[in-house]
Design an enzyme around this catalytic site. Sequence first.
Site, PDB file in Angstrom:
ATOM      1  CB  SER A  89      33.845 -17.618 -21.844  1.00 24.86           C
ATOM      2  OG  SER A  89      33.580 -16.871 -20.671  1.00 24.86           O
ATOM      3  CG  PHE A 123      33.762 -13.157  -8.850  1.00 24.42           C
ATOM      4  CD1 PHE A 123      34.343 -11.961  -8.456  1.00 24.42           C
ATOM      5  CD2 PHE A 123      33.547 -14.136  -7.887  1.00 24.42           C
ATOM      6  CE1 PHE A 123      34.703 -11.746  -7.140  1.00 24.42           C
ATOM      7  CE2 PHE A 123      33.899 -13.928  -6.567  1.00 24.42           C
ATOM      8  CZ  PHE A 123      34.479 -12.731  -6.192  1.00 24.42           C
ATOM      9  CB  SER A 137      32.420  -1.816 -12.122  1.00 24.51           C
ATOM     10  OG  SER A 137      33.311  -0.890 -12.685  1.00 24.51           O
ATOM     11  CE1 TYR A 145      31.900  -5.222 -17.118  1.00 21.87           C
ATOM     12  CE2 TYR A 145      32.580  -2.967 -16.654  1.00 21.87           C
ATOM     13  CZ  TYR A 145      32.534  -4.304 -16.299  1.00 21.87           C
ATOM     14  OH  TYR A 145      33.087  -4.711 -15.114  1.00 21.87           O
ATOM     15  CE  LYS A 196      30.002  -5.908 -13.928  1.00 23.52           C
ATOM     16  NZ  LYS A 196      29.959  -7.300 -13.470  1.00 23.52           N
TER      17      LYS A 196
END
Length: 341
Positions: free
Chosen positions: A34, A80, A124, A148, A152
């Site tokens: 993607s 990942f 992150s 986002y 996480k």
Amino acid sequence: MKVLVTGGMGYIGSHTCIALHQAGYTPVIYDNLSNASVKVIDQLAQITGHHFDYIVADIGDKDALSAAINDHHIQAVFHFAALKAVGESTEQPIRYYQNNVAKTLTMIEVMSELNVKKLIFSSSATVYGDPQYLPIDEQHPISSTNPYGWSKVMVEQALNDLAASDGEWLTIALRYFNPVGADKSGLIGESPKGIPNNLMPFIAQTAVGRREHVSVFGDDYDTPDGTGVRDYIHISDLADGHVAAFSHHFNHEQAGTGSYAYNLGTGEGYSVLEMIKAFSVASGVDIPYQLAPRRSGDIACNYADASLAKQGFGWQAKRDINAMTADTWRWQTNYPNGLDE
Ligand code: NAD
Ligand code: UFG
């Protein structure tokens, strides 16, 4: 030892495959393409002399994932695969939660069923939200400012609960600061689709002539030159950090079980203007820039306390800002439009 690398054709995953290979592991790449090019496989072969096995499939596809883990006798997963655009996540939150959270949980279910209970997760520094103190250590309170980031936070929480519920699991969340640079071969690197959101690819594309100028988002922050300060880390150091963390825990710490989180950063901050200057030196191009208003949601300053990773498994970043800019420039000039164009 064979390890599955989800998102292994992407920017960080592909560089980590090199580090894994060099350390004697056999990465098997699993990616739905993607946000990546399958040409990465040939580039990796040129760099390492090894043609990596790969599967083009989605982490939410239980059958494909089970087959990949079984067929390749996978012992651990480096995870990942995710969507990563902060702005897009505020417009399409459910897509982000679906891809980054729900599918990760599906993947963990498959791993549990197949008794593969070792997982390294790409987290992150965004899980620290707006920093309450600097440098940021792993004890800093967790929060976020966008979907986002919350994705996480949610996965990290799920991993903690999982390891607490089943003593056979090893989960390691690696909290990246700002990854930049490229493999020194110049054969792989970061090639964002469309207009780059992040500073380093924007500078690189400006230097190569694809963009007119860099907009510097804010020059009135409480930092030495007024522009935003970040902890940029060379992608190859970041890749090495994955191998060091996994090897340490798998081989030594509590027989390879438990739940852990580590910062991967350099501990040093550079401002936007310092990055532009460093890139001008590396490229020999006078990079045009213009001052622009602050970008909404940005923080002034962010850098890591990276001592836990050093104490824990002897890792620290080795490559400096000159390597970060020179290696980015080599990649950018070799492939100004990325691998596919
Ligand atoms: P990337 O987009 O280059 O790589 C992600 C890869 O995952 C892509 O190749 C994409 O095709 C694949 N992918 C996405 N969803 C998938 C799915 N459902 N099934 C299978 N494959 C899928 O991004 P990156 O910069 O290499 O980031 C890797 C990881 O590191 C991500 O989890 C990201 O959130 C995290 N991270 C990145 C940064 C950064 O600045 N680059 C910072 C902190 C954390
Ligand atoms: N910047 C500019 N001009 C640009 C792009 C960025 O001046 O064109 C500035 C930003 O304002 C900031 C610095 O450059 O001061 C770095 O910005 P990036 O977008 O490169 O990186 P961020 O620190 O904002 O974002 C990174 C990751 C996110 C993650 C976030 C928090 O890209 O995925 O860190 O950890 F959520």
